[in-house]
Design a protein around this motif. Structure first.
Motif, PDB file in Angstrom:
ATOM      1  N   LEU A 161     -68.230-119.416  23.757  1.00  8.47           N
ATOM      2  CA  LEU A 161     -66.981-118.417  23.714  1.00  8.47           C
ATOM      3  C   LEU A 161     -67.606-117.991  21.939  1.00  8.47           C
ATOM      4  N   PHE A 162     -67.095-118.814  21.006  1.00  7.52           N
ATOM      5  CA  PHE A 162     -67.167-118.723  19.945  1.00  7.52           C
ATOM      6  C   PHE A 162     -68.116-119.039  18.670  1.00  7.52           C
ATOM      7  N   ALA A 163     -69.515-118.998  19.435  1.00 12.69           N
ATOM      8  CA  ALA A 163     -70.455-119.091  18.813  1.00 12.69           C
ATOM      9  C   ALA A 163     -70.819-118.267  17.098  1.00 12.69           C
ATOM     10  N   GLY A 164     -70.958-117.074  17.970  1.00 14.99           N
ATOM     11  CA  GLY A 164     -71.236-115.790  16.974  1.00 14.99           C
ATOM     12  C   GLY A 164     -69.397-115.634  16.249  1.00 14.99           C
ATOM     13  N   ALA A 165     -69.213-116.581  16.561  1.00 14.04           N
ATOM     14  CA  ALA A 165     -67.024-116.068  15.441  1.00 14.04           C
ATOM     15  C   ALA A 165     -66.729-116.823  14.076  1.00 14.04           C
ATOM     16  N   GLY A 166     -66.096-116.248  14.043  1.00 14.16           N
ATOM     17  CA  GLY A 166     -65.923-117.174  12.727  1.00 14.16           C
ATOM     18  C   GLY A 166     -64.974-118.075  12.561  1.00 14.16           C
ATOM     19  N   VAL A 167     -64.095-119.008  11.808  1.00 17.54           N
ATOM     20  CA  VAL A 167     -63.038-119.293  12.380  1.00 17.54           C
ATOM     21  C   VAL A 167     -61.677-119.078  12.663  1.00 17.54           C
ATOM     22  N   ALA A 168     -61.892-118.058  11.724  1.00 16.53           N
ATOM     23  CA  ALA A 168     -60.613-117.832  12.157  1.00 16.53           C
ATOM     24  C   ALA A 168     -60.118-117.087  13.674  1.00 16.53           C
ATOM     25  N   ALA A 169     -61.480-116.785  14.363  1.00 17.77           N
ATOM     26  CA  ALA A 169     -61.003-115.986  15.297  1.00 17.77           C
ATOM     27  C   ALA A 169     -60.538-116.956  16.508  1.00 17.77           C
ATOM     28  N   ILE A 170     -61.122-118.302  16.212  1.00 19.45           N
ATOM     29  CA  ILE A 170     -60.993-119.788  16.743  1.00 19.45           C
ATOM     30  C   ILE A 170     -58.924-120.007  16.404  1.00 19.45           C
ATOM     31  N   TYR A 171     -58.891-119.639  15.111  1.00 23.48           N
ATOM     32  CA  TYR A 171     -57.697-120.160  14.827  1.00 23.48           C
ATOM     33  C   TYR A 171     -56.734-118.920  15.770  1.00 23.48           C
TER      34      TYR A 171
END
Length: 392
Positions: A161-171
């Motif tokens: 789901l977060f393969a192409g996203a930065g750490v901000a998206a997870i937080y």
């Protein structure tokens, strides 16, 4: 609380609300610990961190999660628990939002420590409320089940789901999940600790000191052993010549077994057979560690991993309910949170050192873990009250 006495065989409205609170918060608050491998990769890419810096960040987060126990001695029985939950959840939401905006590692560490302190404070509330229900073993079972279920979901979904996203998206996703927790805060009795009877509020003086100390030792050693072994399960597998894909499948199967065993403990709830269940669980855990000696082949490793996960998630609700039996005032369960965090921190460090000192051999680590499990089992037997029938 006479209605609770009459309704003891079933689930009271108060218990139902508490169970909902425990389920939602335990699933969400432990998410950040469960997705540590996903976050680690993102942090290394975004901040160009070394493995030591990443390890330090997670160690500080886990340490803050546990050290939330210390200030809780001051506020736990003085604050309305709903007010405290709203406050700490707001800090968790804000901390995750801010973490996604920061581009300085030092500031990120500060934000994560503050966020973890707030999350750990809510964990203290969860553990205390679990012990106040009419069926603590069931409450602690829910606490374990929803962590494991969320963990299985996260490991399946988050990497892709977060393969192409930065750490901000997870937080920010973590912040959004924390917002959902606000919807269940009103399900608990905020004054449950402040309105205890005089006998209950004076209970800390009557806590059997030796039993309490034995219970704390049981929890600490239990988490030292399980975290030390589970942290290196993949390495044990690789050392036995089992390929990575097979190892991942086996550990996933073990996770399913862990969810099933926690569900079993939750369904059984408090029971006069608690001592027997604990003995059986500890025996299973010791057996599983024994099966890991001598570079086990794939079948023996599979059996060991499944039994290990099944046993420790079955033990945990009954181990925690043993402690709740000894404490009416809440502070013993508060201290339990510190033991859990300390055990989680100590286990991997000691196990890693033993593996390194043994030139890559897992024998020393397994002997240490087996000793810890047996000692924890002995201590929890000492901590048992004579009357272990379901509380009402």
């Amino acid at each position: 609380m006479t209605t609770a006495v009459k309704a003891a065989p079933g689930v009271t409205a108060s218990d139902r609300g508490t169970y909902t609170y425990i389920a939602v918060f335990s699933a969400v608050l432990y998410t950040v610990l469960l997705i540590a491998p996903v976050i680690a990769g993102k942090l290394i890419q975004q901040f160009a961190l070394t493995p030591v810096q990443v390890g330090t960040l997670f160690s500080l987060e886990l340490g803050a999660f546990s050290l939330a126990t210390v200030p809780a001695y001051l506020w736990l029985r003085r604050m309305n628990l709903r007010t405290a939950s709203y406050l700490f959840t707001a800090v968790v939401i804000a901390g995750n939002l801010v973490s996604g905006l920061l581009d300085d590692f030092g500031l990120l560490v500060v934000a994560r420590v503050v966020t973890s302190l707030a999350a750990g404070s809510i964990t203290v509330i969860i553990l205390t409320l679990s012990g106040k229900t009419s069926n603590p073993s069931r409450a602690f079972g829910i606490f374990v089940v929803f962590q494991l279920a969320m963990g299985a979901l996260i490991l399946a979904v988050f990497p892709s789901l977060f393969a192409g996203a930065g750490v901000a998206a997870i937080y920010w996703t973590l912040a959004g999940l924390a917002v959902l927790c606000l919807l269940v805060v009103n399900r608990i009795d905020g004054d449950v600790l402040r309105t205890s009877s005089p006998a209950a509020t004076s209970s800390p003086a009557r806590v059997p000191i030796l039993k309490a100390a034995a219970g704390m030792a049981a929890v600490l050693l239990f988490y030292v052993a399980l975290s030390g072994v589970w942290s290196f399960m993949a390495q044990i597998s690789a050392g036995s010549g089992i390929d990575l894909s097979a190892s991942s499948l086996i550990l996933s199967l073990a996770t399913v077994a862990g969810i099933l065993s926690a569900l079993t403990a939750t369904a059984l709830g408090d029971t006069p057979r608690r001592r027997i269940y604990l003995i059986a669980g500890y025996a299973g855990m010791a057996l599983s560690i024994g099966l890991l000696f001598g570079s086990p082949a794939i079948i023996r490793f599979t059996i060991a991993a499944v039994i290990f996960k099944f046993a420790w998630t079955f033990i945990l609700p009954y181990l925690l309910s043993t402690l709740s039996d000894l404490s009416n005032g809440g502070h013993l369960m508060n201290t339990t949170n510190l033991m859990i965090g300390s055990g989680f921190s100590i286990g991997p460090i000691v196990s890693g050192a033993l593996i390194q000192s043994g030139a890559g051999s897992f024998t020393g680590m397994l002997v240490f873990a087996l000793t810890g499990v047996l000692a924890s089992g002995a201590f929890v037997m000492v901590a048992q009250r004579r009357n272990v029938a379901p509380r009402i």
